[in-house]
Design an enzyme around this catalytic site. Structure first.
Site, PDB file in Angstrom:
ATOM      1  N   HIS A   1       1.879 -11.002 -16.255  1.00  0.00           N
ATOM      2  CA  HIS A   1       2.654  -9.925 -15.606  1.00  0.00           C
ATOM      3  C   HIS A   1       3.831 -10.523 -14.831  1.00  0.00           C
ATOM      4  O   HIS A   1       3.732 -10.829 -13.648  1.00  0.00           O
ATOM      5  CB  HIS A   1       1.731  -9.122 -14.685  1.00  0.00           C
TER       6      HIS A   1
ATOM      7  N   ASN B   1      10.802  -3.684 -18.242  1.00  0.00           N
ATOM      8  CA  ASN B   1      11.649  -2.754 -17.464  1.00  0.00           C
ATOM      9  C   ASN B   1      12.990  -3.391 -17.096  1.00  0.00           C
ATOM     10  O   ASN B   1      13.375  -3.474 -15.938  1.00  0.00           O
ATOM     11  CB  ASN B   1      10.926  -2.232 -16.218  1.00  0.00           C
TER      12      ASN B   1
ATOM     13  N   ASP C   1       5.600  -0.396 -17.239  1.00  0.00           N
ATOM     14  CA  ASP C   1       5.482  -0.832 -15.833  1.00  0.00           C
ATOM     15  C   ASP C   1       6.836  -0.843 -15.129  1.00  0.00           C
ATOM     16  O   ASP C   1       7.871  -1.091 -15.718  1.00  0.00           O
ATOM     17  CB  ASP C   1       4.854  -2.224 -15.738  1.00  0.00           C
TER      18      ASP C   1
ATOM     19  N   ASN D   1       4.338  -2.383  -4.799  1.00  0.00           N
ATOM     20  CA  ASN D   1       3.722  -1.199  -5.383  1.00  0.00           C
ATOM     21  C   ASN D   1       2.820  -1.615  -6.537  1.00  0.00           C
ATOM     22  O   ASN D   1       3.334  -2.161  -7.509  1.00  0.00           O
ATOM     23  CB  ASN D   1       4.824  -0.254  -5.883  1.00  0.00           C
TER      24      ASN D   1
ATOM     25  N   ASP E   1       2.481 -10.418 -11.010  1.00  0.00           N
ATOM     26  CA  ASP E   1       3.455  -9.329 -10.866  1.00  0.00           C
ATOM     27  C   ASP E   1       4.731  -9.871 -10.202  1.00  0.00           C
ATOM     28  O   ASP E   1       5.283  -9.251  -9.281  1.00  0.00           O
ATOM     29  CB  ASP E   1       2.882  -8.141 -10.076  1.00  0.00           C
TER      30      ASP E   1
ATOM     31  N   PHE F   1      10.567  -2.352  -4.166  1.00  0.00           N
ATOM     32  CA  PHE F   1       9.193  -2.856  -4.156  1.00  0.00           C
ATOM     33  C   PHE F   1       9.117  -4.201  -4.869  1.00  0.00           C
ATOM     34  O   PHE F   1       9.820  -4.427  -5.840  1.00  0.00           O
ATOM     35  CB  PHE F   1       8.277  -1.876  -4.906  1.00  0.00           C
TER      36      PHE F   1
HETATM   37 ZN    ZN Z   1       5.095  -5.177 -12.403  1.00  0.00          ZN
HETATM   38 ZN    ZN Z   2       3.596  -2.072 -11.475  1.00  0.00          ZN
END
Ligand code: ZN
Ligand code: ZN
Length: 425
Positions: free
Chosen positions: A60, A94, A152, A278, A305, A323
């Site tokens: 991620h 994204n 995501d 987030n 992340d 975020f």
């Molecule tokens: Zn993410």
């Molecule tokens: Zn996320």
């Protein structure tokens, strides 16, 4: 390329249930033998007192290119991955434009090949243009090399679209990775909804926003037989639902991010946007549930992340700052310091959650040191004490809440397909 001999390291390979001190020989980019004695022909890497693990995988990672090169590029993000000990990462689509066409998957793969740092696996969008309206061309994206699907940054809000995503991805045996968030419930929240948000007068993001969507996704995965992977799980009830779903055989896996097992919503008392992410930092009881979920195997994977943001964006006030935090270069140190050292996880289990398990979920032939496997290897110094200094990050961004933290353990060497790609000096 000369053969590489990694000598006297503690080799931990969960795929073979191996945990012993041995020598590991690499030739032609592959693992070829154990217990080899040097002939004088090899390049020797001394791994005495070190841990030799399958090349770590972070499934991620936001690489930001194309579209947000002021935050990160494929070049800088993959350099940061190596410095964090990762031989492979999966990037999240994204970007701008988002990764929703064969051409955009190829663009990422091409840039990653040019950077020539770590392996980059591509996650593609669930929906066209990440709009949550129409399913992306799943089959074509798989053909171009996408290993998983995710919108995501945003959740897949539409339940019917999610159901069809499960059905389509099932045809290719690919998982759907969802960011669980009911938008009507999170609204304009900036932090976890609880006593602290009330005291600080900040708008809250309730745990239920995550729980409701995870319950929906589990029900849809169960109904379709599809494969759900819950991203950055952070709440008691979501972990509970996940545990029960696994017990009855639903094809669901999950990951947790280091900030969710190390920090609480109390950190927001500083009003520092480096604590804004987030899902948000939760209360102590949720943090304990994440640790318990990791310890009992409910949570399969640790993933960072990694969400870089340029300084001018993240330095804004809490309400409008974006975020997310960078994670690639602190993830392993946090796992060792906060999970292994206190005894929540043993070394083989921690390594499994950072190599074999993500490899299995993504359906890639990695995360193993079996003879014949591609020689992706991470050598870890488990004892070294170091201080997190964001000015030394390879990442283009430095938005971390861990600056100044004293951590134990980090990667010394990363080998990708038999080539030494990172060596700490
Ligand atoms: Zn993410
Ligand atoms: Zn996320």
């Amino acid at each position: 390329m000369p053969n590489l001999l990694i000598q006297n390291g503690r080799v931990i390979d969960p795929s073979q249930e191996m945990d012993r001190v041995t020598n590991l020989l690499i030739a032609d980019g592959r693992i070829v033998a154990y217990d080899t004695t040097p002939t004088g022909e090899e390049t020797i890497i001394d791994a005495k007192s070190k841990i030799v693990a399958p090349g770590l995988i972070d499934m991620h990672v936001h690489l930001r290119e194309p579209g947000f090169e002021e935050d990160e590029t494929i070049e800088t993000g993959t350099a940061a991955a190596l410095a964090g000990g990762f031989a492979s990462i999966a990037c999240i689509p994204n970007t701008d434009p988002p990764i929703d066409t064969q051409g955009s998957v190829e663009f990422i793969r091409d840039r990653a090949a040019r950077a020539d740092h770590c392996n980059v696996l591509v996650t593609a969008c669930v929906s066209k243009n990440r709009e949550g309206k129409e399913l992306a061309e799943i089959g074509q994206l798989v053909e171009a090399g996408a290993v998983a699907f995710s919108d995501d940054g945003s959740p897949v809000c539409n339940a019917e679209l999610m159901r069809r995503a499960f059905e389509y991805c099932l045809m290719f045996d690919k998982p759907v990775l969802n960011h669980a968030e009911i938008r009507e419930l999170t609204n304009h929240g900036v932090m976890h909804e609880g006593l602290t948000s009330l005291v600080l007068g900040l708008s809250g993001i309730p745990a239920a926003a995550e729980d409701v969507m995870n319950s929906r996704d589990i029900a849809l995965a169960e109904a379709t037989g599809g494969r759900l992977h819950i991203m950055h799980v952070s709440t008691i009830n979501s972990i509970d639902a996940l545990r029960r779903a696994k017990d009855r055989g639903v094809r669901v896996t999950a990951e947790a991010a280091p900030h969710h097992f190390t920090l609480t919503d109390e950190c927001l008392r500083t009003f520092d946007a480096n604590y804004k992410m987030n899902p948000p930092l939760r209360g102590r009881e949720h943090v304990e549930a994440v640790i318990a979920g990791l310890a009992d195997g409910t949570i399969d994977v640790i993933a960072s992340d990694h969400a870089p943001h340029a300084k001018q964006k993240k330095m804004r006030e809490l309400d409008i700052a974006p975020f997310g935090i960078v994670g690639l270069e602190t993830s392993l140190g946090l796992v060792i310091t906060k999970l292994i050292e206190p005894g929540h996880l043993d070394w083989p289990t921690a390594i499994q959650k950072m190599s074999l398990n993500p490899a299995r979920i993504l359906g890639i032939d990695k995360g193993t040191l079996r003879i014949g496997a591609a020689a992706d290897v991470t050598i870890i110094d488990p004892k070294v004490r170091w201080t997190v200094d964001p000015t030394t990050f390879r990442s283009k961004s430095a938005n971390t809440p861990f600056a100044g933290w004293e951590l134990t353990g980090r990667a010394d060497t990363v080998i990708v397909a038999g080539r030494v790609k990172f060596e700490r000096r």
